[in-house]
Scaffold this active site. Structure first.
Site, PDB file in Angstrom:
ATOM      1  N   HIS A   1       6.263  -8.168   1.798  1.00  0.00           N
ATOM      2  CA  HIS A   1       5.502  -8.946   2.992  1.00  0.00           C
ATOM      3  C   HIS A   1       5.002  -8.018   3.816  1.00  0.00           C
ATOM      4  O   HIS A   1       3.888  -8.090   4.149  1.00  0.00           O
ATOM      5  CB  HIS A   1       6.429  -9.898   3.710  1.00  0.00           C
ATOM      6  CG  HIS A   1       7.527  -9.459   4.307  1.00  0.00           C
ATOM      7  ND1 HIS A   1       8.632  -9.139   3.496  1.00  0.00           N
ATOM      8  CD2 HIS A   1       7.851  -9.141   5.512  1.00  0.00           C
ATOM      9  CE1 HIS A   1       9.529  -8.657   4.349  1.00  0.00           C
ATOM     10  NE2 HIS A   1       9.134  -8.767   5.600  1.00  0.00           N
TER      11      HIS A   1
ATOM     12  N   CYS B   1       5.654  -0.771   1.304  1.00  0.00           N
ATOM     13  CA  CYS B   1       6.727  -1.840   2.342  1.00  0.00           C
ATOM     14  C   CYS B   1       6.015  -1.234   3.802  1.00  0.00           C
ATOM     15  O   CYS B   1       5.056  -0.652   3.848  1.00  0.00           O
ATOM     16  CB  CYS B   1       7.930  -1.479   2.037  1.00  0.00           C
ATOM     17  SG  CYS B   1       8.637   0.082   2.070  1.00  0.00           S
ATOM     18  N   GLY B   2       6.875  -1.438   4.648  1.00  0.00           N
ATOM     19  CA  GLY B   2       6.650  -1.097   5.986  1.00  0.00           C
ATOM     20  C   GLY B   2       6.385   0.459   6.114  1.00  0.00           C
ATOM     21  O   GLY B   2       5.620   0.555   6.869  1.00  0.00           O
ATOM     22  N   THR B   3       7.335   0.967   5.785  1.00  0.00           N
ATOM     23  CA  THR B   3       7.406   2.598   5.710  1.00  0.00           C
ATOM     24  C   THR B   3       7.321   3.342   4.477  1.00  0.00           C
ATOM     25  O   THR B   3       7.182   4.447   4.711  1.00  0.00           O
ATOM     26  CB  THR B   3       8.929   2.886   6.374  1.00  0.00           C
ATOM     27  OG1 THR B   3       9.971   2.375   5.584  1.00  0.00           O
ATOM     28  CG2 THR B   3       9.258   2.386   7.896  1.00  0.00           C
ATOM     29  N   GLY B   4       7.386   2.689   3.605  1.00  0.00           N
ATOM     30  CA  GLY B   4       7.494   3.236   2.318  1.00  0.00           C
ATOM     31  C   GLY B   4       8.940   3.714   1.921  1.00  0.00           C
ATOM     32  O   GLY B   4       9.163   4.242   0.776  1.00  0.00           O
TER      33      GLY B   4
ATOM     34  N   GLY C   1      12.154   2.123   2.129  1.00  0.00           N
ATOM     35  CA  GLY C   1      12.683   1.243   1.432  1.00  0.00           C
ATOM     36  C   GLY C   1      12.529   1.130  -0.073  1.00  0.00           C
ATOM     37  O   GLY C   1      13.335   0.970  -1.026  1.00  0.00           O
ATOM     38  N   MET C   2      11.069   1.086  -0.214  1.00  0.00           N
ATOM     39  CA  MET C   2      10.676   1.022  -1.781  1.00  0.00           C
ATOM     40  C   MET C   2      11.261   2.103  -2.434  1.00  0.00           C
ATOM     41  O   MET C   2      11.541   2.259  -3.654  1.00  0.00           O
ATOM     42  CB  MET C   2       9.132   0.818  -1.525  1.00  0.00           C
ATOM     43  CG  MET C   2       8.611  -0.606  -1.267  1.00  0.00           C
ATOM     44  SD  MET C   2       9.156  -1.850  -2.608  1.00  0.00           S
ATOM     45  CE  MET C   2       8.024  -2.908  -2.219  1.00  0.00           C
TER      46      MET C   2
ATOM     47  N   HIS D   1       4.673  19.254  -8.946  1.00  0.00           N
ATOM     48  CA  HIS D   1       5.967  19.905  -8.928  1.00  0.00           C
ATOM     49  C   HIS D   1       7.112  18.980  -9.290  1.00  0.00           C
ATOM     50  O   HIS D   1       7.975  19.242  -9.916  1.00  0.00           O
ATOM     51  CB  HIS D   1       6.260  20.788  -7.688  1.00  0.00           C
ATOM     52  CG  HIS D   1       5.487  21.770  -7.081  1.00  0.00           C
ATOM     53  ND1 HIS D   1       5.881  22.338  -6.052  1.00  0.00           N
ATOM     54  CD2 HIS D   1       4.476  22.280  -7.784  1.00  0.00           C
ATOM     55  CE1 HIS D   1       4.872  23.531  -6.125  1.00  0.00           C
ATOM     56  NE2 HIS D   1       4.008  23.280  -7.043  1.00  0.00           N
TER      57      HIS D   1
HETATM   58  C1  RB5 Z   1      10.610  -5.222   6.313  1.00  0.00           C
HETATM   59  O1  RB5 Z   1      10.216  -5.684   7.744  1.00  0.00           O
HETATM   60  C2  RB5 Z   1      10.881  -3.657   6.159  1.00  0.00           C
HETATM   61  O2  RB5 Z   1      11.910  -3.321   6.639  1.00  0.00           O
HETATM   62  C3  RB5 Z   1      10.450  -3.243   5.022  1.00  0.00           C
HETATM   63  O3  RB5 Z   1       9.008  -3.355   4.475  1.00  0.00           O
HETATM   64  C4  RB5 Z   1      10.738  -1.679   4.789  1.00  0.00           C
HETATM   65  O4  RB5 Z   1       9.837  -0.911   5.734  1.00  0.00           O
HETATM   66  C5  RB5 Z   1      11.832  -1.160   4.348  1.00  0.00           C
HETATM   67  O5  RB5 Z   1      12.140   0.121   3.877  1.00  0.00           O
END
Ligand code: RB5
Length: 157
Positions: A18, A74-77, A79-80, A107
């Site tokens: 989201h 995702c918010g930061t990249g 977690g994904m 690389h």
């Molecule tokens: C969702 O709020 C956030 O935690 C998620 O998108 C992501 O940034 C996790 O790494």
């Protein structure tokens, strides 16, 4: 269309949670305007979802060969990338600049790019994605030996 020659036939699996949803939607449109045809793995609304679910779907589609590459937002990249890297055979790189994106391919032979919607805007995200998509792994280089060592770790060796 930009001046660079996109490898427009490349099969791209695109997904977000989201937090990444607005950037995914913007990036999808921008990639399409450049001639790419990403397949959207969701999420399809700003309603909260768990990023590992989307990461897993995209990562598995890449390792089973349906797609050559994945892009996850995702918010930061972060977690994904953590979640996608749990799928055997995935080398996911969280990038917020074009140099890292190029090197992740050249690389590290990364097969998934992750980005953060709270880190990069749509214009930079497109540049990063293009740098990633248009760079080949340096086959036959010293980097292959290193990738093979990562593959051994994947097998538990
Ligand atoms: C969702 O709020 C956030 O935690 C998620 O998108 C992501 O940034 C996790 O790494």
């Amino acid at each position: 269309m930009s001046d660079s020659q996109p490898v427009t036939g490349i099969r791209i699996a695109l997904g977000s949670d989201h937090a990444g949803f607005p950037l995914k939607e913007a990036l999808k449109e921008l990639l399409e305007s450049e001639g790419y045809h990403p397949q959207d793995f969701g999420t399809f609304s700003p309603d909260p979802v768990d990023y590992p679910d989307i990461a897993r779907a995209v990562a598995e589609a890449v390792v089973d060969g349906r797609f050559e590459t994945g892009i996850l937002i995702c918010g930061t990249g972060v977690g994904m990338s953590i979640a996608a890297n749990k799928v055997r055979g995935i080398r996911a790189a969280a990038c917020s600049d074009t140099y890292s994106a190029r090197m992740a391919r050249a690389h590290n032979n990364a097969n998934v790019l992750t980005m953060g919607s709270r880190v990069v805007g749509p214009g930079l995200a497109l540049d990063i994605a293009k740098a990633f998509l248009q760079t080949e792994f340096e086959v036959g280089s010293r980097h292959l030996r290193r990738i093979e060592k990562i593959n051994e770790m994947d097998k538990g060796g």
